[in-house]
Write a protein that holds these residues in place. Sequence first.
Motif, mmCIF file in Angstrom:
data_model
loop_
_atom_site.group_PDB
_atom_site.id
_atom_site.type_symbol
_atom_site.label_atom_id
_atom_site.label_comp_id
_atom_site.label_asym_id
_atom_site.label_seq_id
_atom_site.Cartn_x
_atom_site.Cartn_y
_atom_site.Cartn_z
ATOM 1 N N TYR A 102 50.241 36.027 33.314
ATOM 2 C CA TYR A 102 50.267 36.168 31.943
ATOM 3 C C TYR A 102 49.753 34.791 31.137
ATOM 4 O O TYR A 102 48.623 34.564 30.608
ATOM 5 C CB TYR A 102 51.222 36.834 31.149
ATOM 6 C CG TYR A 102 51.073 36.830 29.729
ATOM 7 C CD1 TYR A 102 50.209 37.658 29.087
ATOM 8 C CD2 TYR A 102 51.719 35.774 28.712
ATOM 9 C CE1 TYR A 102 49.993 37.706 27.600
ATOM 10 C CE2 TYR A 102 51.460 36.009 27.616
ATOM 11 C CZ TYR A 102 50.718 36.800 26.580
ATOM 12 O OH TYR A 102 50.485 36.743 25.303
ATOM 13 N N ALA A 103 50.518 33.819 31.390
ATOM 14 C CA ALA A 103 50.186 32.403 31.097
ATOM 15 C C ALA A 103 48.909 31.963 31.583
ATOM 16 O O ALA A 103 48.287 31.338 30.662
ATOM 17 C CB ALA A 103 51.322 31.572 31.818
ATOM 18 N N LEU A 104 48.306 31.965 32.706
ATOM 19 C CA LEU A 104 47.053 31.648 33.092
ATOM 20 C C LEU A 104 45.820 32.254 32.298
ATOM 21 O O LEU A 104 44.989 31.615 31.755
ATOM 22 C CB LEU A 104 46.819 32.019 34.663
ATOM 23 C CG LEU A 104 47.736 30.958 35.475
ATOM 24 C CD1 LEU A 104 47.466 31.404 36.908
ATOM 25 C CD2 LEU A 104 47.158 29.700 35.402
ATOM 26 N N GLY A 108 42.984 31.246 29.427
ATOM 27 C CA GLY A 108 41.501 31.203 29.823
ATOM 28 C C GLY A 108 40.977 31.063 31.135
ATOM 29 O O GLY A 108 39.953 30.841 31.481
ATOM 30 N N ARG A 109 42.291 30.611 32.006
ATOM 31 C CA ARG A 109 41.967 30.516 33.512
ATOM 32 C C ARG A 109 41.819 31.854 34.149
ATOM 33 O O ARG A 109 42.647 32.372 35.112
ATOM 34 C CB ARG A 109 42.940 29.638 33.950
ATOM 35 C CG ARG A 109 43.109 28.456 33.504
ATOM 36 C CD ARG A 109 44.456 27.727 33.869
ATOM 37 N NE ARG A 109 44.722 26.339 33.093
ATOM 38 C CZ ARG A 109 44.191 25.293 33.663
ATOM 39 N NH1 ARG A 109 43.419 25.022 34.560
ATOM 40 N NH2 ARG A 109 44.843 24.144 32.738
ATOM 41 N N ILE A 114 42.628 36.269 38.025
ATOM 42 C CA ILE A 114 42.158 37.423 38.852
ATOM 43 C C ILE A 114 42.378 37.256 40.230
ATOM 44 O O ILE A 114 42.732 38.227 40.961
ATOM 45 C CB ILE A 114 40.693 37.678 38.521
ATOM 46 C CG1 ILE A 114 40.568 38.210 37.063
ATOM 47 C CG2 ILE A 114 39.993 38.917 39.213
ATOM 48 C CD1 ILE A 114 38.948 38.116 36.655
ATOM 49 N N GLY A 115 42.360 36.166 40.856
ATOM 50 C CA GLY A 115 42.363 35.793 42.328
ATOM 51 C C GLY A 115 44.056 36.016 42.341
ATOM 52 O O GLY A 115 44.366 36.669 43.412
ATOM 53 N N SER A 155 44.165 37.764 28.233
ATOM 54 C CA SER A 155 42.878 37.525 27.840
ATOM 55 C C SER A 155 42.661 37.577 26.461
ATOM 56 O O SER A 155 41.940 36.868 25.707
ATOM 57 C CB SER A 155 41.790 38.178 28.712
ATOM 58 O OG SER A 155 40.337 38.004 28.135
ATOM 59 N N ALA A 156 43.272 38.684 26.055
ATOM 60 C CA ALA A 156 43.258 39.006 24.368
ATOM 61 C C ALA A 156 43.701 37.981 23.540
ATOM 62 O O ALA A 156 43.262 37.376 22.583
ATOM 63 C CB ALA A 156 43.842 40.606 24.079
#
Length: 387
Positions: A102-104, A108-109, A114-115, A155-156
């Motif tokens: 969640y922090a990543l 915006g990373r 996703i990886g 992301s939101a």
Amino acid sequence: MPPFDQTRFRLPRGARADAVLAGGVFVVVALGAEGQRLSHGEDSAPSQIASWLLIAAVCGTLLFRRRYPVTAGWFTVLGTGAYYLLSDIDGPLVIVPIVALYALAAQGRMQAAIGMAAAMIIGMAAITLAGSSDVTGTAVFMLTGWLVAVVALGSARHSRLAYAEEEARLRATEERLRIARELHDVIGHNISMINVQAGAALFRLKKDPAQAEEALGAIKASSKETLRELRATLGVLRRVDEQAPTAPAPGLARAAELVASAQLAGLPVRIERTGPERSLSAPVDLAAYRIVQESLTNAAKHSGAGQVTIRLAYGDRELALDIEDDGQGSAARPAGSGGGSGITGMTERARALGGELTAGPRPEGGFAVRARLPYGTTGKPMERSDR
């Protein structure tokens, strides 16, 4: 009961927040793992030591999530995978990589997030395909849903923060432009009039000392007004608690002052009003005043006009401003003179209120500025005083 003082209670930030997060997650994971151990029986000593070392290492990684966000995230994923492979206790350590995920995403990373999510899903699926009874297809499906939701929420949040920052930058830019327009209109007009009046005083000093003295008096009054408005503007910028100015706010009620100043500079000005005069909102009143002010400044500086006519037409829904002179048209005042601040600033003022402004030479000679300013929610007819 004493009132709650918000200044004494503040949530931790920075390294303290990371320490609180790591400690809180460690307590939750430790309690969950201990509960699982008590319900499933004793593990071997090496398995318990390895489990607790991995729990401490994975939870402690959250202390470095700000300095090394991607590295810390991947370590939590790999450490959690090793924990579930080596330990016989199915503790809730998976919440640590979810927090890092969640922090990543919130930073915006998205590629790293996703990886990490894909690696966790593939790892769980591989364990299921290997025939493990502890991990089922339902568990993989639920984990996938959780990870997708976490990435979407992060992301939101990133998008919301980016939008808020962009909005703050736009507000700051608009405020800078507004201040620049105010300074240009106030200082530019008064300094231009002082320059014209000083020239007139020098010209009349020997031929007509009385008129020269009158021009010098006008210079003194204009410079005093310039200093007052400059102090007021700087006071707003500094946000200091100074005494409020006693002079009336700029508006069409002070149009006579502009006319008098222009006339002392040798520029005859006439005002014509049509329609029932209306009360204007502060933004409309200020915009109309500044447009008249800038138009007179341009006429005094560039046109060499012998007459300027200001027409104020109060319509049902908008105020129409027409400032015309019989000078040299656009030959002596190219659009964009003075860095484009004059006509451009007037146009921006009109558009900001939903109106429009055009400026250019007249077919019969001279220059004209025409503006239409909607009243908005105000514009009620008011009693006109005898003039």
